[in-house]
Design an enzyme around this catalytic site. Structure first.
Site, mmCIF file in Angstrom:
data_model
loop_
_atom_site.group_PDB
_atom_site.id
_atom_site.type_symbol
_atom_site.label_atom_id
_atom_site.label_comp_id
_atom_site.label_asym_id
_atom_site.label_seq_id
_atom_site.Cartn_x
_atom_site.Cartn_y
_atom_site.Cartn_z
ATOM 1 N N ASN A 10 0.855 -1.276 0.230
ATOM 2 C CA ASN A 10 0.118 0.203 -0.336
ATOM 3 C C ASN A 10 0.958 1.456 -0.519
ATOM 4 O O ASN A 10 1.660 1.558 1.110
ATOM 5 C CB ASN A 10 -0.812 0.189 0.949
ATOM 6 C CG ASN A 10 -1.724 1.515 1.874
ATOM 7 O OD1 ASN A 10 -1.778 1.711 0.498
ATOM 8 N ND2 ASN A 10 -2.664 1.658 2.584
ATOM 9 N N HIS A 93 -9.426 1.554 4.725
ATOM 10 C CA HIS A 93 -8.115 1.282 5.994
ATOM 11 C C HIS A 93 -8.399 2.836 6.934
ATOM 12 O O HIS A 93 -9.136 3.633 6.182
ATOM 13 C CB HIS A 93 -6.951 2.054 5.343
ATOM 14 C CG HIS A 93 -5.560 1.652 5.316
ATOM 15 N ND1 HIS A 93 -4.984 2.969 6.275
ATOM 16 C CD2 HIS A 93 -4.639 1.225 5.004
ATOM 17 C CE1 HIS A 93 -4.411 2.513 6.900
ATOM 18 N NE2 HIS A 93 -3.596 1.870 6.341
ATOM 19 N N GLU A 95 -6.480 4.962 8.005
ATOM 20 C CA GLU A 95 -6.495 5.879 7.933
ATOM 21 C C GLU A 95 -7.872 6.907 6.968
ATOM 22 O O GLU A 95 -7.887 7.514 7.426
ATOM 23 C CB GLU A 95 -5.339 5.766 6.897
ATOM 24 C CG GLU A 95 -3.702 6.056 7.474
ATOM 25 C CD GLU A 95 -2.543 5.229 6.699
ATOM 26 O OE1 GLU A 95 -2.527 5.306 5.275
ATOM 27 O OE2 GLU A 95 -1.487 4.766 7.878
ATOM 28 N N GLU A 163 -5.743 -5.270 10.683
ATOM 29 C CA GLU A 163 -4.553 -3.931 11.028
ATOM 30 C C GLU A 163 -4.364 -3.072 11.995
ATOM 31 O O GLU A 163 -5.149 -2.569 11.956
ATOM 32 C CB GLU A 163 -4.083 -3.221 9.433
ATOM 33 C CG GLU A 163 -4.067 -3.710 8.512
ATOM 34 C CD GLU A 163 -3.399 -2.431 7.636
ATOM 35 O OE1 GLU A 163 -2.719 -3.422 7.472
ATOM 36 O OE2 GLU A 163 -3.691 -1.756 6.599
ATOM 37 N N GLY A 169 2.970 1.364 10.755
ATOM 38 C CA GLY A 169 3.578 2.972 10.172
ATOM 39 C C GLY A 169 4.532 3.106 11.896
ATOM 40 O O GLY A 169 5.469 4.498 11.872
ATOM 41 N N SER A 208 3.984 -2.496 10.532
ATOM 42 C CA SER A 208 4.842 -2.450 10.799
ATOM 43 C C SER A 208 5.845 -3.921 10.050
ATOM 44 O O SER A 208 6.559 -4.458 11.028
ATOM 45 C CB SER A 208 5.581 -2.114 11.501
ATOM 46 O OG SER A 208 4.775 -0.545 12.291
HETATM 47 C C1 PEP Z 1 -0.676 -0.156 6.201
HETATM 48 O O1 PEP Z 1 -1.576 1.126 6.492
HETATM 49 O O2 PEP Z 1 -1.697 -0.514 5.508
HETATM 50 C C2 PEP Z 1 0.678 -0.543 6.340
HETATM 51 C C3 PEP Z 1 0.619 -1.991 6.983
HETATM 52 O O3 PEP Z 1 1.486 0.374 6.795
HETATM 53 P P1 PEP Z 1 3.452 0.124 7.682
HETATM 54 O O4 PEP Z 1 3.527 -1.487 6.919
HETATM 55 O O5 PEP Z 1 3.681 1.413 7.482
HETATM 56 O O6 PEP Z 1 2.658 -0.336 9.302
#
Ligand code: PEP
Length: 248
Positions: A10, A93, A95, A163, A169, A208
């Site tokens: 992503n 997501h 966000e 997630e 992040g 992460s």
């Molecule tokens: C994401 O935003 O879907 C995600 C998993 O980000 P990151 O791997 O940077 O934690």
């Protein structure tokens, strides 16, 4: 039980045309690791160029409006994304749930719109740190899943991504036992929601994931792949995750 691992990058709001070479390099690594399914969801501005330059490599979108067309300034329909070359879309997501106040009913409608256009959907669910600390993580996530769950769901087109919001992040990853417990709970809920075929729906872990922890995360029961943000932006970082998935 779902078998082939599915690794999706992503890119969020990252990437100009100069970064198309990174997608080409990632597609080449994916082609050399046939044991896993791999895709990249670049910003919408790069979907067409990425799809045209990498035939056979799965380019996806990061969001999709639920309506077919109309007065929705700045939004993109499933047909538009499909015509550009996206074969699936990330939906809900965290966000977007936070920044655009997307709710479960909207995510469900988006998934149904994506399916109606013959595309795949990756529906994201996850708890906040406060919810986990309060011991509510499983309840929150399974309710989110039930309310976001599209009608007519099947493993052919639907993927779930767990997630934890606090792991995205941040460099923080839940304990393997917590990931295992959550993915098992999601598997049970999928069984309740769709019955037959639920075992084949892939449940990705996201938050992460990187080249150093991917093998361990992907070995956890019911972890059928990963949704990867920061570590998907270059072939150097994403390659080891793809390789871990292909050999797990
Ligand atoms: C994401 O935003 O879907 C995600 C998993 O980000 P990151 O791997 O940077 O934690």
């Amino acid at each position: 039980m779902a078998n082939r691992k599915y690794i999706v990058g992503n890119w969020k709001m990252n990437g100009l045309r100069a970064q198309l070479s990174d997608i080409a390099a990632i597609a080449a690594i994916a082609a050399n690791n046939e044991g896993a399914d791999v895709g990249i969801c670049p910003p919408a501005t790069l979907i067409a160029a990425a799809a045209e330059a990498n035939p056979g490599f799965a380019i996806g979108a990061q969001d999709c409006h639920f309506a077919e067309s109309g007065a929705h300034t700045g939004c993109l329909s499933a047909a538009m994304l499909k015509e550009a070359g996206a074969t699936y879309s990330i939906l809900g997501h965290s966000e977007r749930r936070a920044d655009q106040q997307e709710g479960d009913a909207e995510v469900k409608a988006k998934a149904e719109a994506v399916h109606a256009t013959d595309m795949g959907a990756i529906i994201c669910v996850g708890e906040t740190e406060e919810e986990r600390d309060a011991g509510q993580a499983i309840e929150i996530v399974t309710i989110q899943l039930a309310r976001s769950f599209p009608s007519g769901a099947s493993a052919d087109w639907l993927t779930i991504a767990y997630e934890p919001v606090w792991a995205i992040g941040t460099g923080r990853v839940p304990a393997a036992s917590d990931v295992e417990e959550m993915h098992a709970a999601i598997r049970v809920k999928l069984g309740e929601l769709m019955g037959q075929g639920s075992d084949d729906v892939r449940i990705l872990y996201g938050g992460s994931m990187n080249g150093g922890n991917a093998a361990e995360l992907l070995a956890i029961p019911n972890v059928d792949g990963g949704l990867v943000g920061g570590a998907s932006l270059t072939a150097a970082k994403f390659g080891p995750i793809i390789e871990a998935a292909a050999s797990s």
